[in-house]
Design a protein around this motif. Structure first.
Motif, PDB file in Angstrom:
ATOM      1  N   ILE A   1     -27.623  43.938  12.429  1.00  0.00           N
ATOM      2  CA  ILE A   1     -28.324  43.125  13.541  1.00  0.00           C
ATOM      3  C   ILE A   1     -27.656  41.752  14.043  1.00  0.00           C
ATOM      4  CG2 ILE A   1     -30.627  41.920  14.030  1.00  0.00           C
ATOM      5  CD1 ILE A   1     -31.984  44.035  11.896  1.00  0.00           C
ATOM      6  N   VAL A   2     -27.736  41.435  15.255  1.00  0.00           N
ATOM      7  CA  VAL A   2     -26.965  40.394  15.823  1.00  0.00           C
ATOM      8  C   VAL A   2     -28.133  39.231  16.131  1.00  0.00           C
ATOM      9  CG1 VAL A   2     -25.364  39.301  17.368  1.00  0.00           C
ATOM     10  CG2 VAL A   2     -24.927  41.525  16.439  1.00  0.00           C
ATOM     11  N   GLN A   3     -28.019  38.139  15.525  1.00  0.00           N
ATOM     12  CA  GLN A   3     -29.064  37.072  15.902  1.00  0.00           C
ATOM     13  C   GLN A   3     -28.370  36.057  16.652  1.00  0.00           C
ATOM     14  OE1 GLN A   3     -30.557  35.500  12.193  1.00  0.00           O
ATOM     15  NE2 GLN A   3     -32.311  34.817  13.419  1.00  0.00           N
ATOM     16  N   HIS A   4     -28.839  35.690  17.815  1.00  0.00           N
ATOM     17  CA  HIS A   4     -28.514  34.575  18.510  1.00  0.00           C
ATOM     18  C   HIS A   4     -29.113  33.301  18.045  1.00  0.00           C
ATOM     19  CE1 HIS A   4     -26.183  33.021  22.210  1.00  0.00           C
ATOM     20  NE2 HIS A   4     -26.755  32.201  21.889  1.00  0.00           N
ATOM     21  N   ILE A   5     -28.576  32.214  17.492  1.00  0.00           N
ATOM     22  CA  ILE A   5     -28.937  31.046  17.326  1.00  0.00           C
ATOM     23  C   ILE A   5     -28.323  30.081  18.522  1.00  0.00           C
ATOM     24  CG2 ILE A   5     -29.118  29.025  15.809  1.00  0.00           C
ATOM     25  CD1 ILE A   5     -30.753  31.670  14.962  1.00  0.00           C
ATOM     26  N   ALA A   6     -29.234  29.314  19.234  1.00  0.00           N
ATOM     27  CA  ALA A   6     -28.881  28.215  20.199  1.00  0.00           C
ATOM     28  C   ALA A   6     -29.091  26.930  19.868  1.00  0.00           C
ATOM     29  CB  ALA A   6     -29.252  28.824  21.509  1.00  0.00           C
ATOM     30  N   SER A   7     -28.317  26.075  20.369  1.00  0.00           N
ATOM     31  CA  SER A   7     -28.430  24.807  20.197  1.00  0.00           C
ATOM     32  C   SER A   7     -29.629  24.439  21.433  1.00  0.00           C
ATOM     33  CB  SER A   7     -27.462  23.701  20.395  1.00  0.00           C
ATOM     34  OG  SER A   7     -27.090  23.745  21.532  1.00  0.00           O
ATOM     35  N   SER A   8     -30.503  23.467  20.920  1.00  0.00           N
ATOM     36  CA  SER A   8     -31.438  23.168  21.829  1.00  0.00           C
ATOM     37  C   SER A   8     -31.148  22.391  23.178  1.00  0.00           C
ATOM     38  CB  SER A   8     -32.340  22.055  21.240  1.00  0.00           C
ATOM     39  OG  SER A   8     -31.914  21.007  20.646  1.00  0.00           O
ATOM     40  N   GLU A   9     -29.751  21.844  22.830  1.00  0.00           N
ATOM     41  CA  GLU A   9     -29.131  21.428  24.070  1.00  0.00           C
ATOM     42  C   GLU A   9     -28.627  22.478  25.254  1.00  0.00           C
ATOM     43  OE1 GLU A   9     -27.515  20.418  21.212  1.00  0.00           O
ATOM     44  OE2 GLU A   9     -29.157  18.944  20.920  1.00  0.00           O
ATOM     45  N   MET A  10     -28.544  23.584  24.684  1.00  0.00           N
ATOM     46  CA  MET A  10     -28.138  24.762  25.516  1.00  0.00           C
ATOM     47  C   MET A  10     -29.174  25.524  26.152  1.00  0.00           C
ATOM     48  SD  MET A  10     -24.728  24.578  25.727  1.00  0.00           S
ATOM     49  CE  MET A  10     -24.154  26.218  26.210  1.00  0.00           C
ATOM     50  N   ALA A  11     -30.261  25.868  25.258  1.00  0.00           N
ATOM     51  CA  ALA A  11     -31.323  26.774  25.610  1.00  0.00           C
ATOM     52  C   ALA A  11     -32.605  26.264  25.010  1.00  0.00           C
ATOM     53  CB  ALA A  11     -30.992  28.072  24.972  1.00  0.00           C
ATOM     54  N   PRO A  12     -33.632  26.704  25.604  1.00  0.00           N
ATOM     55  CA  PRO A  12     -34.990  26.009  25.089  1.00  0.00           C
ATOM     56  C   PRO A  12     -35.499  27.211  24.225  1.00  0.00           C
ATOM     57  CG  PRO A  12     -35.209  27.226  27.450  1.00  0.00           C
ATOM     58  CD  PRO A  12     -33.580  26.919  26.961  1.00  0.00           C
ATOM     59  N   PHE A  13     -34.791  28.133  23.677  1.00  0.00           N
ATOM     60  CA  PHE A  13     -35.279  29.351  22.789  1.00  0.00           C
ATOM     61  C   PHE A  13     -34.227  29.546  21.984  1.00  0.00           C
ATOM     62  CE2 PHE A  13     -33.981  31.217  26.581  1.00  0.00           C
ATOM     63  CZ  PHE A  13     -33.318  32.531  26.160  1.00  0.00           C
TER      64      PHE A  13
END
Length: 173
Positions: free
Chosen positions: A52-64
């Protein structure tokens, strides 16, 4: 249980924010969730590993998909179906970019990738046609992927069709 024959099912970004109660719900997610769960069941019977690949985004890059949020968590039906799946965390559309995915695949002696997940035109496509994916046989399970709407899903599948195999879950597994 039979030998996995070098295959792995890779489920990209099946995270809560993409489902109806999330911050960025996608098209057709209930059917895709059902299909992914069926795919997990099929591969488990054949001894094929699930990643399973899980995307973790910074709040500066994405709102989710922000770290530590419920929306970034893997959908509970996926974790229930594949509780022993290896989880690879990423922060780019390409699941190989700055992750340990290639190392995980090497450790499991994988040479064929069965890709599915979300979003078809972004993370699934970027992973499928990644330079690092070129050494693998890559198939995208068309009935186990989704995105914002059916038209974009179909456009993305057509775009990938010149580089990877497009098959249904039943054709591959």
């Amino acid at each position: 249980m039979t030998q996995h024959a070098g295959k792995a099912l890779i489920i990209i970004d099946p995270q809560n924010d993409y489902f109806p109660e999330g911050k960025y719900p996608l098209w057709n997610t209930e059917l895709i969730l059902t299909n992914i769960r069926k795919a997990i069941g099929h591969v488990k019977q054949k001894g094929i590993p699930v990643i399973i690949v899980q995307h973790i985004a910074s709040s500066e890059m994405a709102p989710f998909f922000n770290k530590g949020t419920e929306g970034a968590a893997i959908h509970p039906e996926i974790t229930a179906a594949a509780p022993k799946a290896t989880i690879v965390t990423k922060s780019f559309a390409d699941s190989f970019e700055q992750t340990n995915l290639a190392q995980v695949l090497a450790e499991k002696d994988i040479n064929e990738l069965l890709l599915c997940g979300m979003m078809t035109q972004n993370c699934v496509t970027h992973t499928a046609i990644s330079r690092q994916a070129e050494k693998y046989t890559v198939s995208v399970l068309t009935d186990c992927c989704t995105t914002v709407d059916e038209m974009i899903h179909n456009i993305a599948l057509n775009a990938m069709s010149t580089r990877v195999r497009l098959l249904t879950m039943e054709q591959v597994i």
